[in-house]
Scaffold this motif. Structure first.
Motif, PDB file in Angstrom:
ATOM      1  N   HIS A  54       4.569  -0.838  -1.015  1.00  0.00           N
ATOM      2  CA  HIS A  54       3.134  -0.837  -1.331  1.00  0.00           C
ATOM      3  C   HIS A  54       2.383  -1.864  -0.476  1.00  0.00           C
ATOM      4  N   PRO A  55       1.049  -1.699  -0.357  1.00  0.00           N
ATOM      5  CA  PRO A  55       0.265  -2.761   0.277  1.00  0.00           C
ATOM      6  C   PRO A  55       0.338  -4.019  -0.593  1.00  0.00           C
ATOM      7  N   HIS A  92      -2.148   5.882   0.899  1.00  0.00           N
ATOM      8  CA  HIS A  92      -1.108   5.413  -0.030  1.00  0.00           C
ATOM      9  C   HIS A  92      -1.568   5.570  -1.484  1.00  0.00           C
ATOM     10  N   CYS A 127       0.088   6.879  -5.080  1.00  0.00           N
ATOM     11  CA  CYS A 127       0.618   5.777  -5.881  1.00  0.00           C
ATOM     12  C   CYS A 127      -0.315   5.381  -7.040  1.00  0.00           C
ATOM     13  N   CYS A 181      -0.801   1.422  -7.634  1.00  0.00           N
ATOM     14  CA  CYS A 181      -1.773   0.704  -6.806  1.00  0.00           C
ATOM     15  C   CYS A 181      -3.197   1.164  -7.108  1.00  0.00           C
TER      16      CYS A 181
END
Ligand code: ZN
Length: 231
Positions: free
Chosen positions: A5-6, A30, A34, A37
């Motif tokens: 993940h970021p 993303h 996700c 997130c």
């Protein structure tokens, strides 16, 4: 559930609308894969909104996908063509390349392709093809990478921060396996040797920081010979 993940800091900057649009594009892609997130960003949006309300009485920051795409489209207006001319492929082939993609990816890909026709694939090696996209970003290069199933990418270093989001298929390197939606950030000096899984091709969206411009004494000596001059 996805493993890569970021960072929280990146999500916070995304929520505040502070990321360069090329990086925001990766985060946004993303987020579409996700829920974890996505929830964090929603929380940050609420926090940011109430913070603003209590201070400068401004509207909450709402950085939607469409707004992001609009920003990229605006950037594109001034973009110079980065596309290499060789190895052009037909629209049909582009469609085939993306046929198994999900709807969200389709939205990202279609928007990007709209202003990048014809999409030009360059053969980097036997297993790796690259298509550079025009996004008007002077600080980042945005491209698609396609690794043939089972194909290896030669070991490489990273000159600037490189962000990869897997759009289709999966690949692995020494640190693990990355699946559709995974967000991978490689720092300068990180070395890896990616390889696509055996059963399908792997398509990735990649954003690379532009090479550092020359500054200082050596920069001043070299720069008269290249078009860029530091201010
Ligand atoms: Zn995530």
């Amino acid at each position: 559930m996805l493993k890569n993940h970021p960072s929280d800091n990146t999500l916070l900057e995304f929520s505040a609308g502070n990321l360069p649009s090329a990086v925001a594009l990766c985060v946004s892609t993303h987020l579409s894969h996700c829920p974890e997130c996505k929830n964090k960003v929603s929380e940050y949006n609420v926090l940011g909104g109430s913070f603003l309300k209590n201070t400068i009485k401004s509207e909450p920051v709402n950085f939607s996908f469409d707004q992001l795409m609009q920003r990229i489209e605006n950037d594109q207006k001034d973009a110079e063509s980065l596309l290499p001319k060789e190895l052009k492929i037909s629209k049909e082939k582009v469609k085939t390349a993306f046929e198994n993609t999900n709807r969200v990816n389709e939205k990202v890909i279609t928007k990007l392709l709209k202003s990048n026709e014809p999409l030009t694939w360059r053969k980097v090696s036997k297993s790796l093809h690259e298509a550079v996209l025009k996004t008007g970003q002077s600080t980042h290069e945005v491209c698609f990478h396609k690794i043939k199933k089972g194909g290896k990418v030669v070991e490489h270093d990273h000159k600037g921060v490189e962000i990869t989001v897997v759009l289709e298929g999966s690949f692995s390197d020494e640190s693990g396996t990355y699946k559709t939606g995974d967000y991978i950030e490689m720092q300068p000096g990180n070395i890896h040797k990616p390889r696509a899984t055996q059963n399908s091709d792997c398509l990735c969206l990649t954003v690379v920081e532009a090479p550092v411009k020359l500054t200082g004494v050596i920069g001043k000596m070299v720069n008269p010979f290249i078009s860029f001059r530091p201010r």
